[in-house]
Design a protein around this motif. Structure first.
Motif, short mmCIF file in Angstrom:
data_model
loop_
_atom_site.label_atom_id
_atom_site.label_comp_id
_atom_site.label_asym_id
_atom_site.label_seq_id
_atom_site.Cartn_x
_atom_site.Cartn_y
_atom_site.Cartn_z
N ILE A 20 -34.20 -46.55 -45.01
CA ILE A 20 -32.97 -46.53 -44.68
C ILE A 20 -32.95 -46.47 -42.98
N TYR A 21 -33.84 -45.69 -42.46
CA TYR A 21 -33.78 -45.61 -41.20
C TYR A 21 -34.00 -46.89 -40.26
N ARG A 22 -34.68 -47.71 -41.00
CA ARG A 22 -35.03 -48.98 -40.36
C ARG A 22 -34.00 -49.79 -40.21
N ASN A 23 -32.94 -49.75 -41.33
CA ASN A 23 -31.93 -50.66 -41.22
C ASN A 23 -30.92 -50.07 -40.14
N PHE A 24 -30.97 -49.08 -39.90
CA PHE A 24 -29.92 -48.27 -38.61
C PHE A 24 -30.56 -48.46 -37.56
N ASN A 25 -31.97 -48.55 -37.49
CA ASN A 25 -32.58 -48.50 -36.05
C ASN A 25 -34.10 -49.58 -36.15
N PRO A 26 -33.76 -50.89 -36.36
CA PRO A 26 -34.88 -51.77 -36.43
C PRO A 26 -35.75 -51.96 -35.40
N HIS A 27 -35.17 -51.36 -34.14
CA HIS A 27 -36.25 -51.70 -32.89
C HIS A 27 -37.12 -50.40 -32.66
N ASN A 28 -36.66 -49.13 -33.33
CA ASN A 28 -37.56 -48.23 -33.05
C ASN A 28 -38.83 -47.99 -34.23
N LYS A 29 -39.69 -48.94 -33.72
CA LYS A 29 -40.86 -49.17 -35.01
C LYS A 29 -41.76 -47.76 -35.04
N GLU A 30 -41.80 -47.28 -33.62
CA GLU A 30 -42.82 -45.85 -33.71
C GLU A 30 -42.10 -44.86 -34.71
N ALA A 31 -40.79 -44.74 -34.53
CA ALA A 31 -40.20 -43.77 -35.20
C ALA A 31 -40.03 -43.76 -36.88
N ILE A 32 -39.95 -45.16 -37.22
CA ILE A 32 -40.31 -45.48 -38.54
C ILE A 32 -41.41 -45.23 -39.20
N ARG A 33 -42.56 -45.48 -38.31
CA ARG A 33 -43.89 -45.40 -38.73
C ARG A 33 -44.25 -43.55 -38.86
N LYS A 34 -43.70 -42.94 -37.93
CA LYS A 34 -43.98 -41.64 -37.93
C LYS A 34 -43.26 -40.80 -38.90
N ILE A 35 -42.00 -41.51 -39.51
CA ILE A 35 -41.33 -40.75 -40.48
C ILE A 35 -42.21 -40.42 -41.74
N ILE A 36 -42.80 -41.90 -41.94
CA ILE A 36 -44.08 -41.84 -42.93
C ILE A 36 -45.48 -41.00 -42.71
N HIS A 37 -45.71 -41.06 -41.45
CA HIS A 37 -47.01 -40.23 -41.16
C HIS A 37 -46.62 -38.63 -41.14
#
Length: 218
Positions: A20-37
Motif C-alpha cells: 500500500i505504501y509503495r502505491n503512494f510512494n513508489p520512489h521511496n524504495k528504502e522506506a518500503i524495504r524498512k517497513i518489512i525490515h
C-alpha cells in the motif's frame, strides 16, 4: 496450527502495508524495504507468547529462508530486493534469525530478542533516518554511512538493551553501552548486507555473555 496461521497473517499484514505504501510512494524504495525490515521485529515476542516450540520456530524460519532465497533468485516479490546495490541482506536477515533461534529460543529468549531487535529496529530506523535526513556522511567499503543514521543505530540499540535488561532485572550498567557500541561499529561494515548477519548474532552472544556474568556475580 492456529498459532502458525496467526504468524502468517501478521507477516501478510506487514507485506500488505508495504505494498500500500509503495502505491503512494513508489520512489521511496528504502522506506518500503524498512517497513518489512522493522515490521518483522515483533515476530519473536508474538511467537514466544503463543508458546511456539523451538523446532517449529526453526522449521518455519527455514521455510521462510527458502522462500527468501527463491525471491532473491527470481524476484517474485521485488519490493524486498529493490536496492541500488548488490546485497544479500534479506538472506542474512533470515539466516541470523535461524541461528539466534537455534542457540537462544529456550535457553535465553531475552538474548535472542536483544540480537533480533537491534537488527530490526536499530538497523531499520538507522536506514530510514540516514536516508531521509541530511547529515555528515562517510564511506566504508563503498557503503555510505551518515552521522544521523549511526547515532540512531546507537541510541536505538542502547534503548533496546536497557529495556530488556531492566525488565529481566539484569543490571548491566556500562555493559549496556558496550553492547550498543559493538552493534553500531559492526553496522558500519555493511558490504553485501553482511551487517544483517554479524550485528544480531554478535549482539545476542554478547548480551548472553553478560547475563551469565551477572548470574555468576549474584
Amino acid at each position: 496450527m492456529l498459532k502458525f496461521i496467526l504468524i502468517v497473517i501478521y507477516i501478510f499484514v506487514i507485506f500488505l502495508i508495504s505494498i500500500i505504501y509503495r502505491n503512494f510512494n513508489p520512489h521511496n524504495k528504502e522506506a518500503i524495504r524498512k517497513i518489512i525490515h522493522i515490521g518483522m521485529g515483533p515476530l519473536i515476542p508474538i511467537a514466544q507468547y503463543l508458546k511456539i516450540d523451538q523446532n517449529s520456530a526453526l522449521y518455519f524460519t527455514g521455510i521462510f529462508s527458502l522462500l527468501t532465497l527463491l525471491n532473491y533468485l527470481y524476484k517474485l516479490f521485488p519490493t524486498i530486493e529493490d536496492v541500488d546495490r548488490k546485497s544479500f541482506g534479506t538472506l542474512f536477515y533470515c539466516l541470523s534469525l535461524f541461528i539466534l533461534i537455534y542457540f537462544f529460543w529456550d535457553k535465553d529468549p531475552t538474548s535472542l530478542m536483544a540480537g533480533f531487535f537491534i537488527m530490526t529496529f536499530g538497523d531499520g530506523f538507522a536506514g530510514l533516518i540516514g536516508k531521509n535526513f541530511k547529515s555528515k556522511s562517510w564511506f566504508i567499503l563503498n557503503q555510505k554511512k551518515s552521522f544521523f543514521g549511526t547515532m540512531t543505530m546507537f541510541c536505538t540499540s542502547l534503548i533496546i538493551v536497557f529495556c530488556l535488561s531492566y525488565f529481566q532485572e539484569y543490571y548491566f550498567h556500562l555493559n549496556v553501552i558496550t553492547i550498543a557500541l559493538l552493534a553500531t561499529i559492526l553496522e558500519q561494515f555493511s558490504i553485501f548486507g553482511i551487517d544483517n548477519l554479524v550485528v544480531p548474532i554478535s549482539s545476542g552472544i554478547l548480551f548472553n555473555f553478560f547475563v551469565k556474568v551477572y548470574r555468576l556475580q549474584n
